[in-house]
Design a protein around this motif. Structure first.
Motif, short mmCIF file in Angstrom:
data_model
loop_
_atom_site.label_atom_id
_atom_site.label_comp_id
_atom_site.label_asym_id
_atom_site.label_seq_id
_atom_site.Cartn_x
_atom_site.Cartn_y
_atom_site.Cartn_z
N UNK A 1 0.83 -1.21 0.00
CA UNK A 1 0.00 0.00 0.00
C UNK A 1 0.86 1.26 0.00
N UNK A 2 2.04 1.18 0.60
CA UNK A 2 2.96 2.33 0.57
C UNK A 2 3.39 2.62 -0.86
N UNK A 3 3.79 1.59 -1.59
CA UNK A 3 4.23 1.77 -2.97
C UNK A 3 3.09 2.29 -3.83
N UNK A 4 1.90 1.73 -3.61
CA UNK A 4 0.72 2.14 -4.37
C UNK A 4 0.41 3.62 -4.14
N UNK A 5 0.75 4.14 -2.95
CA UNK A 5 0.51 5.54 -2.61
C UNK A 5 1.69 6.44 -2.96
N UNK A 6 2.62 5.91 -3.78
CA UNK A 6 3.80 6.65 -4.23
C UNK A 6 4.77 6.98 -3.09
N UNK A 7 4.71 6.20 -2.01
CA UNK A 7 5.73 6.29 -0.97
C UNK A 7 6.86 5.33 -1.35
N UNK A 8 8.06 5.68 -0.98
CA UNK A 8 9.22 4.83 -1.26
C UNK A 8 9.74 4.31 0.08
N UNK A 9 9.34 3.08 0.45
CA UNK A 9 9.71 2.57 1.77
C UNK A 9 11.18 2.70 2.10
#
Length: 275
Positions: free
Chosen positions: A208-216
């Protein structure tokens, strides 16, 4: 009761959303037959992306007819696998599946582990975990395993202390020390990244982080370690279908050098191959 109510609500709400948006509820193909295409239910990112890489680049040469169906929740893929609407799924880890099978009487089993998505703590208001203010509100996933995993992440980074031996069923009630008096907002996992504007921080699953354009690997204030991590995501089927030749072929392709390179190139450490 707390967890049962949450699972039931998620089935009703997320199931309706998923089937309405993605038309995944029915098919002319019999997914239990080994003659037709293998229909796999998957979270959009990174699971469906990885499967579509296999479909577009590897499946035809291997003689595999693969169909990928995207689901936006953590419930419907297992219920669809159980009832035969799909032949397999790819979205979850072992602790989550164990809990799901126990609560729902399903018989889904893992086939092969493919990757890990490190869980992370994110914030739009603080630049480090230490900078979170006293009384800050932290959103956490509300399903049993991911909530416990989120709290363990916070405990491993010294933000809270959990009761000894609490394991994969930890809740905020199991916090024994909370020096900054953090408050916890329990949300469906898919909602946690969207909550960042309304809370001080949120623990978000990697997909969900990647889907929200967050870069873990870059954006997380703290990130789960990959070492000895039990939360690898795997291809799963209903028990008894492990020897389906289509499933065996997909398992082989998902753990191929080509897929490992795709994961490394595409996700730059935010998703880690587990093979």
């Amino acid at each position: 009761m707390r967890n049962t109510a949450k699972i039931t609500t998620a089935v009703l709400a997320a199931g309706a959303l998923t089937f309405g948006l993605t038309a995944c509820g029915s098919s002319d193909s019999d997914s239990s037959s080994t003659d037709g295409p293998l229909i796999v239910a998957a979270s959009p990112v990174p699971h469906a992306e990885i499967l579509n890489f296999v479909k577009d680049n590897l499946a035809k040469k291997a003689g595999l007819d693969l169909e990928v169906r995207e689901f936006t929740d953590y419930v419907t893929p297992n219920t669809a696998t159980e009832d035969g609407s799909v032949g397999a799924n790819y979205f979850q880890n072992q602790p989550y599946l164990d809990d799901f099978n126990k609560k729902n009487g399903t018989h889904v089993v893992p086939v092969v582990t493919v990757h890990l998505e490190p869980l992370g703590l994110y914030s739009e208001k603080a630049k480090s975990a230490d900078a979170l203010k006293s009384g800050a509100t932290i959103a956490v996933p509300n399903d049993t395993v991911n909530e416990a995993r989120a709290l363990k992440l916070l405990a491993d980074n010294g933000l809270i202390t959990l009761k000894d031996g609490v394991g994969n069923e930890a809740t905020p009630a199991d916090i024994t020390k909370n020096p900054k008096n953090f408050k916890f907002k329990e949300l469906e996992a898919a909602q946690t990244p969207r909550s960042l504007k309304d809370v001080d921080a949120a623990v978000v699953n990697g997909n969900y982080a990647i889907e929200a354009d967050l870069k873990p690997a870059k954006d997380a204030l703290v990130l789960e370690s990959a070492e000895n991590n039990p939360y690898g995501n795997f291809l799963a089927v209903k028990k008894g279908n492990e020897d389906d030749p289509r499933v065996k072929k997909l398992a082989e392709l998902l753990t191929s050098p080509a897929v490992k390179k795709f994961i490394e190139d595409e996700y730059a450490g935010s998703v880690i191959a587990s093979f």
